[in-house]
Design a protein around this motif. Structure first.
Motif: not given
Lengths: 341, 294, 321, 542
Positions: B163-169, B196, B199, C43-44, C272, C275, C288
């Protein structure tokens, strides 16, 4: 009809297996527990031939046979619907059971007729006023309701009523029933009174069933309210509810036709479970209110070594659970067009 | 980094071979057929993946991609046909021993957010594939470090929960997990569909470099034709459970022969009408003067 | 020219469990002209969907707003207060993301039309049915075979068409389409996009098209707003933006989209998107951006006119007000 | 748009208020003048059956009003009351008895009562007992032949002398039913089990003042006045109930609730603790002494109670003086011997004294080493038993005897008691039995509780051939020389007393609670016919 034959066959098979298991287990437990049913069957004989009478009774009841034969025999009886003659009452078990079941069912039905709409309604109200004092009140009230011991509640209601001079004892006013010529046909007095167009008795039965029904309803009201509130909170965020709002669908339609509709399946499932749980509550409450239902018979049958009646009762309760489950399934299929059984 | 126009010289040794495979699911239907009815999801599939080769299995929803994947992973015995993985008929091997073969397939599941057990730390996730090996703890730690290095993740990530990671990670973690035990085959199930675009590009580049570095066979299951052209040289197109077209990726895009492949290709081509031509005619990102490498 | 939708300094955030506001949209000025297809690409986490919800009037109760939003001159969002009664279904209508979610699974399509039309115009069942037929046909569905169906009995493409028909049946002039095709197969995606184009001509709609798919946007849009981390990065005519992206983020998007039949190198930008709720200082793309310089870290660039009618929020292009 | 819930709430409130109004309206008990005179009698136990020849348990509560015997017996006055027989006589040695029957009696189905019915009924009871051991038909064991002299005269010819007038007024097995029952049940042989089934299905063929209208043994039996009963002119009670409802309420508290709710007019068993409250609320309490006594039996087949001196030590350690007040809270009479007060053969002298010194002497004599442990089994749900058990435990502790209390459900008590014959080491040392008579003869008690062949109920395991001989002789003497018979019974009781095998602890005084709606005159209750209320004597006030 959304119910397939396949589902039916599976369900029936499963039910038979469940009930067979229940029969075997309850028979063994009851027959092996202390108390000699043969003595009761022989009528507690006290004369010089008492031993002989008991021996005869044991033979008549088949208790002299090896245990596995007894069980098989009893299974055969149970599945042909013949539960034998009650040992304590010398009357067919099925008749006694039906009378008790009818009384209990009537109580449960009324309780749930009150509980589900009421619980659902206040649950919806709470969900629509999330975070307000009303929501908080409903939340805590339903928590209290769901956790109040029904036995205690029943006694409290009975005491309050009897000290205020109102009676809610028994199922019907005996004198009224006699005076108006009321007869019990199905055992469900409300139905019987309606069929006979006997409105005084109908109202009397309703009035006497109402207070115990309130006690039984406390738990499902609390549970339904809480479940509805939680489900509604999710449903209101569902895509189709959001879309309906964006399309300008009226608030009432959005709440009841869209969001509430989505909670129904979960509500039915929870109510189904609660219904089975309430059976026990009803058994307890009817004891307090002087109603002859399954609860009293279960207690008496254990007291009198009436293993036939006790087993019959357990079968009824098992059947009840099976039916409640199946019914919940079917209602779910009716409510949700996507569900096919 | 992806090398334009290059094909890895594939040895002729097949690592996965499906011959005439039909597989699907049993459903109980109706009263008369209480015995269950077989509903095939894939029929008569012939497929061969050679060592070091990159293959894309392309199909839209309902084409049988997932079933095919399960068959290859040893999870779904086919009704008919042979499934040979690394020279072994995996369904002839007893189920309890099958993992010895199938663990040679590094598998990256579809949705990274849903595939990671939220209660396990990354370190535990990474250690799973190594559990049934006879490596020492030290070697295991070494392997995990290597794998993380390949997917360009810092070691500190080992202490994190998903849960602490982003989707890419998360996707990188899953890729690392798939290669940590040094498999012969890398099997990717829609590796970028949940990500995305920016990513997605990172992951595509990463996967290309992994293939180059580890020299393994890479099978990508996807519905996305443009992505597939980066991740594969060979492609098969699945449609309603059968292979309607197979061949080199470029060939299929340039000259789709089957009806379905043509539809697929044109729907992507026509979708980009303006942009595509812009890219070709005027070069990439004409608005920015300086080209930079990362 | 009449502005269909206009926002000034629109900020939208969500309350979390601890009652902190996480800002998803951080001060957006939008101007959507009547009759155009306006794409919002991002993007999201870029806040594009939140903008869509705000315009359609379905922000959740725990959303917090600042700034102003007008729909055809009606002030819908004014600071913290929001009033959508006049615009929901009447001025703005909405197509949800995936085909299934927009339709009520418990009602037949006919009933759903009835509830919409009864609420908006007090239609009877009969009238609603006639209207429904009209719109279903317009969306390319056969009314006879769909009116009495439940949504799950339709395929994904048909579901989305039905949702479009329902959305159009309101008669609203602004259509907000929130990633209407993202979960569809490629060829269906194209069909739906074409359908929207056709309907725009037929019904004279203003369409706000939310998507992450630049390719699709390029197919349908007139103008585009590129969003990044809750702010607009670049706004302009779609073709011009794609041809000549000014903002480094737009440029990156163009670079990383794989296009069929084009073997270009996918430029890798590390990192990325930030958040929601992360630090608001400086340019959100700072981490980035390959062209960043000191000012980018210190100060957040405002959206400003770069050339023609292109607006860019980037210090590379000065900050001409 | 927000009016929906509001309207619904208003609707709900309105519905609830209407319901409440109706509720209060219909539950006003004074509002309706009852067209019928109804009495509701709540009884503590389920009805175990209503076959007039076989039933020997709680069915009496119903049978007593539906059937009639030839005679009733009034044990207090010691005289018979004619019922279906008007007069009777026996020969010198008591082996031939002639009964002249009442004329003009009809059964509930209209068939006239004749001698045939008497012969059929009594022979059926006797023969069923002979064949299966069931019921109380053993009382007719001596009857060799019942001769129908004419329609209204029967003659009993006996194998040995008996008091047939006593047998005829027995509680069980003496009821006369109509021969038409056989036809209705579809049987030819009166011993056919189908006849019993027919009866137990709720059918009857009696001649009594009430007939069964509805029979549900687990919850309710409804009786209706039989207008053509011969006795209405005799009892001359215009206020007799038209309908009697016997309601089964197995929980005393439930009976109390029912009284409060006005749904019960006569309650047989309310918790003793609630009696004061009921009295304050205007209920009448009638204390009825009944022939139901509680007998402490000591295991004669297990150490240490198999030692006579030990048993006597126990007997003298019981604080007899406190028993009635402490254990029974006044609702009882201290027992003596085995038989209850007023019962034929009762001997008030057979009482032990509370004398710890004497007890210690007996203890010493017994040679039982102290401390010693004994088990005491009693029925758990009788509050009196529990109070007695505590008393006993504390007093025996003074002697160094540790009493382990084992309260059990009735069925388990019986199982434990019977074990004295099969495995005495597992049977308890002390146990409380209770008894009510089948026929007004001491034999009934003495045989049942202490005869060596009565292995079902002789929980003392008492086995004394002299005792057995004595009571058999007494039973036989009853018909010939009643006084002699009673003397023998007293002798037999004394043997039990001296050996300390058992003692009647107390006999019950049952507080019947009667609502102000109903009057229960003395005639309506008879200590012999326990729990039977002779409803023809009950008066219902308007």
């Amino acid at each position: 009809m959304p119910v397939s034959l396949n589902y039916l066959v599976r369900r029936v098979g499963w039910s038979i297996a469940t009930i067979a298991g229940v029969v075997i287990l309850s028979y063994l437990v009851l027959v092996l527990s202390p108390g000699d049913p043969a003595v009761k069957w022989a009528g507690n004989p006290r004369g010089p031939g008492a031993a002989k009478a008991i021996e005869n009774a044991r033979k008549e009841l088949g208790l002299d046979q090896p245990l596995y034969l007894q069980v098989l025999n009893f299974l055969r009886m149970a599945f042909t619907g013949d539960l034998g003659i009650s040992i304590a009452y010398k009357k067919p078990v099925s008749e006694i059971l039906w009378r008790g079941l009818a009384a209990t069912l009537e109580l449960l039905a009324l309780a749930y007729a009150i509980a589900i709409p009421l619980g659902a309604f206040i649950g919806v109200m709470a969900s629509l006023r999330r975070g307000t004092w009303l929501d908080g009140f409903i939340q805590s009230a339903s928590l209290v309701l769901a956790n109040t011991p029904t036995f205690w509640l029943g006694i409290a209601i009975f005491m309050v009523l009897s000290t205020s001079g109102v009676t809610a004892y028994g199922r019907v006013d005996t004198r009224l029933a006699l005076a108006t010529g009321f007869r019990s046909i199905t055992g469900l007095y409300l139905l019987d009174a309606l069929v006979q167009l006997n409105f005084p008795v109908f109202l009397d039965v309703l009035a006497r069933t109402f207070p115990p029904a309130l006690a039984v309803a406390a738990y499902p009201v609390g549970v339904c309210a809480r479940v509805t509130r939680a489900l509604m909170a999710d449903a209101l965020l569902e895509g189709f509810v959001q879309s309906a709002v964006a399309w300008g669908v009226s608030r009432r339609a959005v709440v009841w036709r869209y969001a509430f509709r989505a909670t129904l399946a979960g509500l039915v499932q929870v109510s189904g479970l609660a219904f089975a749980y309430s059976l026990v509550d009803a058994m307890v409450v009817e004891y307090v209110f002087g109603r002859d239902g399954l609860g009293r018979f279960l207690f008496d049958s254990v007291n009198t070594s009436d293993f036939r009646l006790a087993t019959g009762l357990i079968i009824v309760v098992a059947l009840f659970y099976v039916l409640a489950n199946t019914l919940a399934d079917i209602v779910q299929a009716l409510v949700d067009p996507r569900v096919k059984l | 980094m992806w090398r334009a126009g290059s094909t890895v010289t594939a040895s002729s040794k097949p690592v996965i071979e499906l011959k005439n495979v039909t597989a699907g699911y049993y459903t109980a239907e109706g009263f008369k057929t209480l015995k269950k009815v077989f509903k095939p999801a894939i029929t008569k599939i012939d497929l061969k993946v050679n060592d070091g080769e990159r293959l894309a299995i392309i199909g839209e929803s309902g084409s049988g991609k997932t079933t095919l994947l399960r068959v290859i992973l040893g999870l779904l015995p086919p009704l008919r046909g042979d499934v040979v993985v690394l020279g072994e008929q995996i369904y002839r091997v007893p189920a309890r021993l099958r993992w010895r073969i199938t663990r040679q397939i590094g598998y990256v599941p579809q949705d990274p957010a849903k595939s990671l057990n939220p209660r396990l730390r990354v370190a535990e996730v990474m250690a799973e594939p190594l559990a049934r090996t006879d490596l020492s703890e030290k070697e295991k730690a070494e392997r995990i470090r290597d794998a993380l290095r390949i997917v360009q993740l810092h070691e500190s990530i080992l202490d994190y929960y998903p849960s602490q990671l982003s989707g890419g990670m998360m996707q990188r973690v899953l890729i690392a997990r798939a290669i940590v035990h040094d498999p012969e085959i890398l099997l990717l199930d829609e590796p970028t569909s949940a990500l995305d675009v920016s990513i997605q590009a990172q992951i595509i580049n990463l996967l290309c470099s992994i293939h180059e570095k580890l020299e393994l066979a890479m099978v990508t299951v996807t519905h996305d034709l443009p992505v597939a052209q980066y991740l594969a040289d060979q492609a098969v197109i699945l449609y309603r459970g059968t292979i309607v077209e197979k061949g080199p990726m470029e060939e299929i895009i340039a000259h789709p022969r089957s009806e379905h492949a043509r539809l697929l290709v044109t729907s992507y081509l026509s979708g980009l009408n303006g942009l595509d031509r812009i890219n070709r005619a005027e070069g990439v990102s004409a608005g920015i003067k300086r080209e930079t490498q990362r | 020219m009449v502005l269909a939708v206009k926002s000034e300094g629109l900020k939208i955030g969500y309350l979390d469990e601890q009652d902190n506001v996480l800002w998803a949209v951080k001060g957006v000025n939008l101007e959507v002209s009547e009759g155009e297809i306006y794409c919002i690409v991002g993007e999201s986490g870029s806040g594009k969907s939140t903008v869509a919800l705000a315009i359609s009037g379905i922000l959740p109760p725990h959303a917090v707003t600042e700034g102003e939003l007008y729909v055809y001159g009606n002030l819908v969002i004014r600071g913290e207060s929001r009033s959508y009664e006049k615009i929901r279904g009447r001025l703005v209508t909405y197509i949800p993301q995936s085909p299934g979610t927009g339709l009520n699974p418990y009602l037949t399509l006919g009933d759903q039309f009835y509830h919409v039309l009864k609420s908006l115009r007090g239609s009877t069942r009969k009238e609603a049915k006639a209207e429904a037929k009209k719109y279903l046909e317009m969306a390319g569905l056969d009314p006879a075979s769909t009116l009495d169906r439940y949504p799950h009995e339709l395929s994904g493409g048909m579901q989305q068409r039905a949702a479009i028909a329902l959305a159009l049946s309101t008669g609203a002039r602004v259509l907000v389409a929130d990633e209407p095709t993202s979960s569809l197969d490629a060829h269906l995606r194209l069909q739906i996009a074409n359908l929207l184009l056709r309907l725009r001509e037929e019904v004279k709609l203003t369409v706000i098209f939310i998507t992450h798919d630049l390719l699709l946007a390029s197919r349908v849009g007139d103008r585009v707003a590129v969003m990044y981390a809750g702010s607009l990065a670049e706004v302009g005519k779609l073709r011009e933006v794609l041809l000549k992206p000014l903002h480094p983020y737009t440029s990156m998007l163009v670079d990383v989209i794989p296009t069929l039949g084009v073997k270009k190198q996918l430029k890798c930008y590390s990192g990325e998107p930030p958040r929601p709720g992360s630090n608001d200082e400086g340019c959100p793309f700072f981490d980035r951006c390959p062209y960043r310089f000191s000012k980018c870290a210190a100060e957040k660039p405002r959206l400003s006119l770069a050339e023609g009618d292109r607006y860019v929020a980037c210090w590379l292009y000065g900050n001409r007000e | 748009m927000r009016k929906g819930p509001l309207l619904a709430a208003i609707g709900a409130v309105a519905a609830i208020s209407i319901a409440l109004l109706l509720y209060i309206w219909y539950l006003q008990p004074t509002q309706r003048a009852p067209a019928l005179k109804v009495v509701v009698y709540s009884y503590l136990d389920v009805i175990t059956g209503i076959d007039p020849s076989i039933e020997d348990d709680t069915g009496i509560v119903v049978l007593g009003s539906v059937y009639e015997p030839l005679l009733y017996y009034d044990p207090v006055r010691g005289e018979h009351i004619p019922a279906l027989a008007e007069s009777w006589e026996s020969n010198e040695d008591g082996t031939v008895w002639t009964f002249r029957l009442r004329r003009g009696v009809i059964f509930h189905d209209g068939t006239p009562f004749t001698a045939e019915a008497v012969k059929l009924s009594i022979e059926r009871a006797r023969d069923i007992y002979r064949e299966t051991g069931r019921g109380s038909g053993y009382i007719w064991d001596s009857v060799e032949e019942i001769e129908i002299v004419d329609d209204y005269t029967v003659r009993f010819k006996l194998a040995y002398p008996q008091r047939v007038d006593m047998l005829a007024s027995a509680i069980y097995a003496g009821y006369i039913f109509s021969p038409s029952a056989l036809e209705k049940a579809g049987v030819e042989d009166p011993l056919d089990p189908n006849l019993e089934r027919w009866f137990n299905a709720g059918n009857e063929a009696g001649s009594g003042p009430y007939l069964i209208e509805f029979y549900s043994p687990e919850s309710e039996v409804r009786l209706r006045k039989f207008e053509k009963w011969w006795g209405w002119t005799v009892v001359n009670n215009p206020d007799a109930p038209d309908v009697v409802i016997i309601r089964i309420r197995t929980d005393p508290l439930d009976q109390y609730n029912g009284l409060l709710a006005g749904e019960i007019d006569i309650a047989s068993s309310v918790p003793r603790a609630n009696l004061g409250d009921l009295k304050a609320r205007g209920f009448q309490i009638i204390n009825v002494s009944v022939f139901h006594n509680y007998i402490l039996q000591l295991n004669c087949r297990r150490y240490p109670t198999n030692v006579t001196a030990f048993r006597l030590a126990v007997m003298h350690a019981i604080p007899w003086g406190e028993l009635v007040d402490v254990a029974l809270q006044g609702f009882g009479r201290l027992g003596a011997g085995v038989l209850p007060y007023n019962f034929p053969g009762y001997d008030g002298n057979l009482r032990y004294t509370y004398d710890l010194d004497l007890a210690r002497k007996y203890l010493e004599k017994s040679g039982v080493k102290l401390p010693v442990k004994v088990e005491f089994v009693y029925q758990a749900d009788y509050e009196e038993n529990a109070a007695f058990a505590q008393l006993l435990k504390s007093r025996l502790a003074d002697l160094g005897i540790d009493v382990e209390l084992k309260p059990m459900a009735w069925t388990a008590v019986k199982e434990a008691g019977k074990e004295v014959w099969s495995s005495p080491e597992n049977a308890p040392h002390l146990i409380i039995n209770d008894w009510w008579p089948t026929l007004p003869s001491p034999y009934d008690y003495l045989y049942g509780l202490f005869h060596s062949e009565s292995t079902e109920w002789n929980w003392a395991g008492y086995s004394n051939p002299v005792f057995d001989e004595l009571i058999s002789a007494a039973y036989e003497a009853e018909g010939r020389d009643y006084g002699e018979a009673m003397r023998l019974y007293r002798l037999a009781q004394k043997m039990v007393y001296e050996e300390g095998a058992g003692i009647s602890l107390w006999e019950e005084i049952r507080p019947f609670v009667v609502s102000s709606r109903v009057e229960v005159p003395e005639k309506a209750l008879n200590p012999l016919y326990i729990y039977v209320i002779f409803f023809q004597h009950v008066k219902v006030r308007g």
